[in-house]
Design a protein around this motif. Structure first.
Motif, PDB file in Angstrom:
ATOM      1  N   UNK A   1     -22.592 -24.886  50.723  1.00 30.60           N
ATOM      2  CA  UNK A   1     -21.229 -24.345  50.654  1.00 30.60           C
ATOM      3  C   UNK A   1     -20.238 -25.455  50.325  1.00 30.60           C
ATOM      4  N   UNK A   2     -20.427 -26.588  50.936  1.00 25.51           N
ATOM      5  CA  UNK A   2     -19.538 -27.720  50.662  1.00 25.51           C
ATOM      6  C   UNK A   2     -19.639 -28.138  49.195  1.00 25.51           C
ATOM      7  N   UNK A   3     -20.863 -28.146  48.664  1.00 27.23           N
ATOM      8  CA  UNK A   3     -21.079 -28.540  47.273  1.00 27.23           C
ATOM      9  C   UNK A   3     -20.324 -27.630  46.311  1.00 27.23           C
ATOM     10  N   UNK A   4     -20.201 -26.358  46.652  1.00 26.10           N
ATOM     11  CA  UNK A   4     -19.535 -25.403  45.770  1.00 26.10           C
ATOM     12  C   UNK A   4     -18.134 -25.040  46.255  1.00 26.10           C
ATOM     13  N   UNK A   5     -17.559 -25.915  47.078  1.00 26.02           N
ATOM     14  CA  UNK A   5     -16.196 -25.761  47.576  1.00 26.02           C
ATOM     15  C   UNK A   5     -15.965 -24.421  48.271  1.00 26.02           C
ATOM     16  N   UNK A   6     -16.961 -23.977  49.015  1.00 22.91           N
ATOM     17  CA  UNK A   6     -16.837 -22.762  49.818  1.00 22.91           C
ATOM     18  C   UNK A   6     -16.654 -23.169  51.275  1.00 22.91           C
ATOM     19  N   UNK A   7     -16.048 -22.324  52.089  1.00 22.42           N
ATOM     20  CA  UNK A   7     -15.831 -22.688  53.490  1.00 22.42           C
ATOM     21  C   UNK A   7     -17.154 -22.790  54.262  1.00 22.42           C
ATOM     22  N   UNK A   8     -17.385 -23.943  54.872  1.00 22.96           N
ATOM     23  CA  UNK A   8     -18.620 -24.139  55.634  1.00 22.96           C
ATOM     24  C   UNK A   8     -18.658 -23.254  56.867  1.00 22.96           C
ATOM     25  N   UNK A   9     -17.493 -22.766  57.281  1.00 21.31           N
ATOM     26  CA  UNK A   9     -17.455 -21.887  58.447  1.00 21.31           C
ATOM     27  C   UNK A   9     -18.140 -20.550  58.169  1.00 21.31           C
ATOM     28  N   UNK A  10     -18.387 -20.258  56.902  1.00 21.20           N
ATOM     29  CA  UNK A  10     -19.111 -19.028  56.551  1.00 21.20           C
ATOM     30  C   UNK A  10     -20.617 -19.165  56.775  1.00 21.20           C
ATOM     31  N   UNK A  11     -21.093 -20.390  56.949  1.00 23.04           N
ATOM     32  CA  UNK A  11     -22.517 -20.620  57.214  1.00 23.04           C
ATOM     33  C   UNK A  11     -22.798 -20.238  58.660  1.00 23.04           C
ATOM     34  N   UNK A  12     -23.950 -19.663  58.880  1.00 21.66           N
ATOM     35  CA  UNK A  12     -24.288 -19.260  60.239  1.00 21.66           C
ATOM     36  C   UNK A  12     -25.755 -19.463  60.547  1.00 21.66           C
ATOM     37  N   UNK A  13     -26.033 -19.547  61.820  1.00 21.72           N
ATOM     38  CA  UNK A  13     -27.403 -19.707  62.284  1.00 21.72           C
ATOM     39  C   UNK A  13     -28.126 -18.388  62.070  1.00 21.72           C
TER      40      UNK A  13
ATOM     41  N   UNK B   1     -36.847 -23.267  66.145  1.00 20.09           N
ATOM     42  CA  UNK B   1     -35.455 -23.688  66.301  1.00 20.09           C
ATOM     43  C   UNK B   1     -35.105 -24.798  65.307  1.00 20.09           C
ATOM     44  N   UNK B   2     -36.039 -25.708  65.064  1.00 21.13           N
ATOM     45  CA  UNK B   2     -35.804 -26.745  64.047  1.00 21.13           C
ATOM     46  C   UNK B   2     -35.575 -26.113  62.678  1.00 21.13           C
ATOM     47  N   UNK B   3     -36.407 -25.140  62.322  1.00 21.48           N
ATOM     48  CA  UNK B   3     -36.234 -24.454  61.032  1.00 21.48           C
ATOM     49  C   UNK B   3     -34.863 -23.802  60.947  1.00 21.48           C
ATOM     50  N   UNK B   4     -34.425 -23.183  62.032  1.00 17.12           N
ATOM     51  CA  UNK B   4     -33.125 -22.500  62.032  1.00 17.12           C
ATOM     52  C   UNK B   4     -31.979 -23.490  61.846  1.00 17.12           C
ATOM     53  N   UNK B   5     -32.054 -24.622  62.535  1.00 13.31           N
ATOM     54  CA  UNK B   5     -30.957 -25.597  62.443  1.00 13.31           C
ATOM     55  C   UNK B   5     -30.977 -26.366  61.130  1.00 13.31           C
ATOM     56  N   UNK B   6     -32.165 -26.647  60.575  1.00 16.37           N
ATOM     57  CA  UNK B   6     -32.214 -27.255  59.240  1.00 16.37           C
ATOM     58  C   UNK B   6     -31.635 -26.280  58.211  1.00 16.37           C
ATOM     59  N   UNK B   7     -31.951 -24.993  58.370  1.00 11.54           N
ATOM     60  CA  UNK B   7     -31.411 -23.983  57.467  1.00 11.54           C
ATOM     61  C   UNK B   7     -29.888 -23.956  57.542  1.00 11.54           C
ATOM     62  N   UNK B   8     -29.349 -24.011  58.752  1.00 22.56           N
ATOM     63  CA  UNK B   8     -27.897 -24.017  58.926  1.00 22.56           C
ATOM     64  C   UNK B   8     -27.283 -25.235  58.237  1.00 22.56           C
ATOM     65  N   UNK B   9     -27.893 -26.392  58.412  1.00 21.80           N
ATOM     66  CA  UNK B   9     -27.378 -27.603  57.786  1.00 21.80           C
ATOM     67  C   UNK B   9     -27.423 -27.487  56.260  1.00 21.80           C
ATOM     68  N   UNK B  10     -28.517 -26.937  55.728  1.00 22.96           N
ATOM     69  CA  UNK B  10     -28.617 -26.744  54.268  1.00 22.96           C
ATOM     70  C   UNK B  10     -27.549 -25.766  53.775  1.00 22.96           C
ATOM     71  N   UNK B  11     -27.311 -24.697  54.528  1.00 26.03           N
ATOM     72  CA  UNK B  11     -26.259 -23.740  54.145  1.00 26.03           C
ATOM     73  C   UNK B  11     -24.911 -24.442  54.062  1.00 26.03           C
ATOM     74  N   UNK B  12     -24.593 -25.230  55.079  1.00 21.68           N
ATOM     75  CA  UNK B  12     -23.301 -25.914  55.126  1.00 21.68           C
ATOM     76  C   UNK B  12     -23.154 -26.892  53.960  1.00 21.68           C
ATOM     77  N   UNK B  13     -24.223 -27.616  53.657  1.00 18.11           N
ATOM     78  CA  UNK B  13     -24.175 -28.572  52.544  1.00 18.11           C
ATOM     79  C   UNK B  13     -24.003 -27.850  51.213  1.00 18.11           C
TER      80      UNK B  13
END
Length: 82
Positions: A59-71, A45-57
């Protein structure tokens, strides 16, 4: 779920992991089978949530919607090469 809630969940999992390890140490014996299984679940579960956080970061870095990131599912996240 926003980044702060993701981090809160990660912190809760880490705290639970530490409690399990501390309890086993205080009892003077190793972790029982149920404890090992729970630690494995926490790790996944830690791996999954760290992955989600990395996805969101990312997407944010490349001005993409963070809502597209998923668990992602455990098999996907656990299959990553380090």
């Amino acid at each position: 779920m926003d980044d702060s809630r993701i981090m809160d969940h990660i912190e809760e999992l880490v705290a639970e992991e530490h409690r399990l390890l501390d309890q086993a140490g205080e009892a003077g014996h190793g972790i029982d089978q149920a404890g090992h299984e729970r630690l494995e679940q926490i790790g996944i579960e830690l791996d999954r949530y760290w992955d989600l956080l990395r996805q969101r970061r990312a997407k944010r870095e490349f001005d993409l919607p963070v809502t597209d990131a998923g668990l992602r599912d455990a098999d996907t996240v656990e299959g990553y090469e380090g």
